[in-house]
Design a protein around this motif. Structure first.
Motif, mmCIF file in Angstrom:
data_model
loop_
_atom_site.group_PDB
_atom_site.id
_atom_site.type_symbol
_atom_site.label_atom_id
_atom_site.label_comp_id
_atom_site.label_asym_id
_atom_site.label_seq_id
_atom_site.Cartn_x
_atom_site.Cartn_y
_atom_site.Cartn_z
ATOM 1 N N GLY A 165 -24.388 55.032 -33.679
ATOM 2 C CA GLY A 165 -22.939 55.035 -33.452
ATOM 3 C C GLY A 165 -22.533 54.560 -32.063
ATOM 4 N N GLY A 166 -23.498 54.464 -31.128
ATOM 5 C CA GLY A 166 -23.146 54.095 -29.755
ATOM 6 C C GLY A 166 -23.649 52.726 -29.354
ATOM 7 N N THR A 167 -24.724 52.313 -30.020
ATOM 8 C CA THR A 167 -25.358 51.042 -29.679
ATOM 9 C C THR A 167 -26.000 50.536 -30.977
ATOM 10 O OG1 THR A 167 -26.768 50.083 -27.959
ATOM 11 C CG2 THR A 167 -27.576 52.053 -28.978
ATOM 12 N N PRO A 168 -26.178 49.217 -31.138
ATOM 13 C CA PRO A 168 -26.633 48.732 -32.450
ATOM 14 C C PRO A 168 -27.908 49.390 -32.989
ATOM 15 C CG PRO A 168 -25.880 46.910 -31.104
ATOM 16 C CD PRO A 168 -25.861 48.116 -30.209
ATOM 17 N N VAL A 169 -27.775 49.928 -34.198
ATOM 18 C CA VAL A 169 -28.918 50.454 -34.968
ATOM 19 C C VAL A 169 -28.852 49.712 -36.296
ATOM 20 C CG1 VAL A 169 -29.861 52.486 -36.157
ATOM 21 C CG2 VAL A 169 -28.910 52.727 -33.864
ATOM 22 N N TYR A 180 -34.405 58.750 -37.728
ATOM 23 C CA TYR A 180 -33.628 59.995 -37.704
ATOM 24 C C TYR A 180 -32.669 59.974 -36.533
ATOM 25 C CZ TYR A 180 -37.165 61.210 -34.202
ATOM 26 O OH TYR A 180 -37.986 61.195 -33.108
ATOM 27 N N SER A 181 -31.578 60.737 -36.684
ATOM 28 C CA SER A 181 -30.597 60.813 -35.613
ATOM 29 C C SER A 181 -30.079 62.243 -35.512
ATOM 30 C CB SER A 181 -29.474 59.810 -35.876
ATOM 31 O OG SER A 181 -28.605 59.751 -34.754
ATOM 32 N N GLY A 182 -29.006 62.413 -34.756
ATOM 33 C CA GLY A 182 -28.379 63.734 -34.610
ATOM 34 C C GLY A 182 -26.879 63.545 -34.688
ATOM 35 N N THR A 183 -26.184 64.596 -35.040
ATOM 36 C CA THR A 183 -24.730 64.462 -35.199
ATOM 37 C C THR A 183 -23.985 64.659 -33.886
ATOM 38 O OG1 THR A 183 -24.885 66.752 -35.973
ATOM 39 C CG2 THR A 183 -24.516 65.054 -37.629
ATOM 40 N N GLN A 184 -24.670 65.228 -32.876
ATOM 41 C CA GLN A 184 -23.968 65.707 -31.677
ATOM 42 C C GLN A 184 -23.874 64.701 -30.545
ATOM 43 O OE1 GLN A 184 -27.073 66.246 -32.467
ATOM 44 N NE2 GLN A 184 -28.373 66.884 -30.785
ATOM 45 N N LYS A 185 -24.311 63.478 -30.788
ATOM 46 C CA LYS A 185 -24.286 62.494 -29.694
ATOM 47 C C LYS A 185 -23.128 61.516 -29.948
ATOM 48 C CE LYS A 185 -28.533 63.859 -28.213
ATOM 49 N NZ LYS A 185 -28.826 64.570 -26.989
ATOM 50 N N CYS A 186 -23.449 60.286 -30.372
ATOM 51 C CA CYS A 186 -22.376 59.284 -30.491
ATOM 52 C C CYS A 186 -21.556 59.435 -31.778
ATOM 53 C CB CYS A 186 -22.949 57.886 -30.357
ATOM 54 S SG CYS A 186 -23.646 57.628 -28.716
ATOM 55 N N LEU A 187 -21.985 60.282 -32.690
ATOM 56 C CA LEU A 187 -21.138 60.546 -33.867
ATOM 57 C C LEU A 187 -20.075 61.582 -33.522
ATOM 58 C CD1 LEU A 187 -23.754 60.612 -36.795
ATOM 59 C CD2 LEU A 187 -22.341 58.699 -36.026
ATOM 60 N N SER A 188 -20.235 62.256 -32.382
ATOM 61 C CA SER A 188 -19.245 63.249 -31.919
ATOM 62 C C SER A 188 -18.896 64.279 -32.982
ATOM 63 C CB SER A 188 -17.964 62.555 -31.463
ATOM 64 O OG SER A 188 -18.021 62.310 -30.092
ATOM 65 N N CYS A 189 -19.924 64.731 -33.656
ATOM 66 C CA CYS A 189 -19.736 65.798 -34.644
ATOM 67 C C CYS A 189 -20.370 67.064 -34.047
ATOM 68 C CB CYS A 189 -20.437 65.380 -35.933
ATOM 69 S SG CYS A 189 -20.214 66.526 -37.282
ATOM 70 N N VAL A 190 -20.209 68.183 -34.733
ATOM 71 C CA VAL A 190 -20.857 69.395 -34.224
ATOM 72 C C VAL A 190 -22.381 69.248 -34.334
ATOM 73 C CG1 VAL A 190 -18.947 70.966 -34.642
ATOM 74 C CG2 VAL A 190 -20.518 70.457 -36.506
ATOM 75 N N PRO A 191 -23.126 69.918 -33.444
ATOM 76 C CA PRO A 191 -24.590 69.850 -33.540
ATOM 77 C C PRO A 191 -25.080 70.558 -34.796
ATOM 78 C CG PRO A 191 -23.884 70.960 -31.494
ATOM 79 C CD PRO A 191 -22.669 70.798 -32.337
ATOM 80 N N GLY A 192 -26.281 70.214 -35.231
ATOM 81 C CA GLY A 192 -26.879 70.986 -36.320
ATOM 82 C C GLY A 192 -27.203 70.210 -37.577
ATOM 83 N N LEU A 193 -26.964 68.896 -37.562
ATOM 84 C CA LEU A 193 -27.348 68.065 -38.709
ATOM 85 C C LEU A 193 -28.127 66.863 -38.184
ATOM 86 C CD1 LEU A 193 -23.992 67.943 -40.701
ATOM 87 C CD2 LEU A 193 -26.056 69.184 -41.370
ATOM 88 N N SER A 194 -29.023 66.353 -39.013
ATOM 89 C CA SER A 194 -29.817 65.199 -38.601
ATOM 90 C C SER A 194 -29.815 64.130 -39.682
ATOM 91 C CB SER A 194 -31.255 65.640 -38.313
ATOM 92 O OG SER A 194 -32.039 64.528 -37.968
ATOM 93 N N PRO A 195 -28.980 63.100 -39.530
ATOM 94 C CA PRO A 195 -29.011 61.995 -40.489
ATOM 95 C C PRO A 195 -30.372 61.304 -40.450
ATOM 96 C CG PRO A 195 -27.008 61.915 -39.142
ATOM 97 C CD PRO A 195 -27.924 62.932 -38.520
#
Ligand SMILES: Cc1ncc(COP(=O)(O)O)c(C=O)c1O
Length: 379
Positions: A165-169, A180-195
């Motif tokens: 969400g912050g730089t090309p993936v 794998y990623s996390g929701t709490q960084k550039c997706l600006s969602c609450v922590p606790g999920l890992s796409p």
């Protein structure tokens, strides 16, 4: 403005507070399909196995290793910061051998060294690396590394916790096999999920494992009974229903902005912050061109008590910046410009607050130039 969690927008917080419904409710299942589709967009992939693991980024990491690595396997792990070290830990705990390719912290993973390791270990089955190393702010060349893995008959495991969400993936373009990623960084969602997303090649390996996946909770063969396609969903675990509402909303926001625009916004705000900090006399530890726009690791000026600066920023300006991790503890600050928090207002606040605090401490900085330098980038 730390290394995550980033600010969560009111829209996402509002979604989080909606009434909780059953995790097998038809309306909820409909929403799950939308989440999967929007994650495919975020990851730029057609991989059917693209979904959020019900736990933070570390569980996404563990999910990739636990499903793809078996006892006795050989895995090439690149380490150029804290998180490559965690990959090594995962490999060892799977009973496999980790062949380490080490690069200095603050530099990117060196493809030449990776090629050498792949050639020296033709029996290796996986290449694992961190795309966006949050401990240093270095962004490695994922396209080249995934291609090297393919050329040597290996699967790739990619950590995109801070990049998504912050730089090309670009999962399909890179040919990444497990990411794998996390929701709490550039997706600006609450922590606790890992796409996460897995290629068909990776799924084939998982289906043909010699031994069952050691972790019952993370076994994708079982998780897919709930997250897979088709009307017949079965209970695996109670999904974090409200967190998934929040993820759904944050992915809608990403879609509305458009991925390319989100990447460009992160880049612009990074360049403005960089111009301001460098004008002040504060340098980056990662060389130009290798910097992550969303995580800015900068050197603490000579003689400055870095923890006192962070404390003053937090108490006097309600502004959080991150400390150095591992080998960089005490030496750097990590300034996040992630997702919703990557905006001009934050850049200007950070520069002026930092200048005010460092000025009071009589730190060796140049005063009165940072804001103009940043504004010149926006102009
Ligand atoms: C690159 C990287 N990988 C993995 C993780 C672990 O994610 P979590 O803290 O959500 O478990 C992080 C967290 O900051 C990270 O930055």
């Amino acid at each position: 403005m730390g290394p995550g969690p980033s600010d969560v927008s009111l829209r996402v917080l509002e979604a989080l507070s909606r009434p909780t419904i059953g995790h097998l409710d038809p309306r909820f299942v409909e929403m799950m399909e939308e989440v999967k589709g929007m994650l495919q967009y975020a990851f730029q992939t057609k991989n059917a196995m693209t979904m959020p693991v019900s736990a933070p980024g570390s569980a996404g990491m563990e999910s990739c290793f636990a499903n793809l690595v078996e006892a006795g396997d050989k895995v090439i792990v690149c380490q150029n910061g804290v998180f490559g070290g965690r990959m090594k830990e995962n490999v060892i705990r799977c009973g496999a051998e980790a062949i380490m390719v080490e690069d200095e912290w603050g530099t990117v993973v060196d493809p030449a060294k990776v090629k050498e390791a792949l050639e020296a270990n033709p029996d290796a089955s996986i290449l694992a690396f961190v795309h966006a190393e949050t401990s240093t702010g270095a962004q490695s060349d994922a396209a080249t590394l995934c291609k090297l893995a393919q050329d040597h008959g290996c699967l790739s495991i990619v950590d995109a916790v801070t990049s998504l969400g912050g730089t090309p993936v670009k999962v399909d373009e890179w040919g990444a096999d497990a990411i794998y990623s996390g929701t709490q960084k550039c997706l600006s969602c609450v922590p606790g999920l890992s796409p996460v997303s897995f290629s068909d090649r990776a799924l084939e390996v998982i289906r043909n494992r010699k031994s069952p996946v050691q972790s019952w909770f993370l076994d994708l063969n079982l998780v897919m009974g709930y997250w897979g396609s088709g009307a017949q969903r079965t209970y695996h675990h109670t999904a974090p229903v409200n967190s998934l509402y929040a993820l759904h909303e944050s992915l809608r926001i990403l879609q509305e902005e458009g991925l390319e625009n989100a990447w460009a916004r992160h880049e612009k705000n990074h360049l403005a912050l960089k111009a301001g900090l460098e004008a002040m006399g504060i340098g980056f530890i990662v060389k130009e061109g290798d910097c992550l726009p969303q995580l800015n690791a900068v050197t603490v000026p000579e003689g400055v008590d870095e923890a006192a600066v962070r404390k003053a920023l937090l108490e006097d300006f309600n502004l959080e910046i991150g400390a150095g991790l591992g080998a960089l503890a005490g030496k750097v600050w990590r300034i996040g410009l992630m997702g919703h928090a990557s905006n001009q207002k934050n850049v200007m606040l950070c520069l002026s607050a930092l200048e005010a605090v460092l000025g009071q401490m009589k730190a060796p900085i140049t005063k009165g130039v940072a804001l103009d330098a940043a504004m010149a980038v926006y102009a």
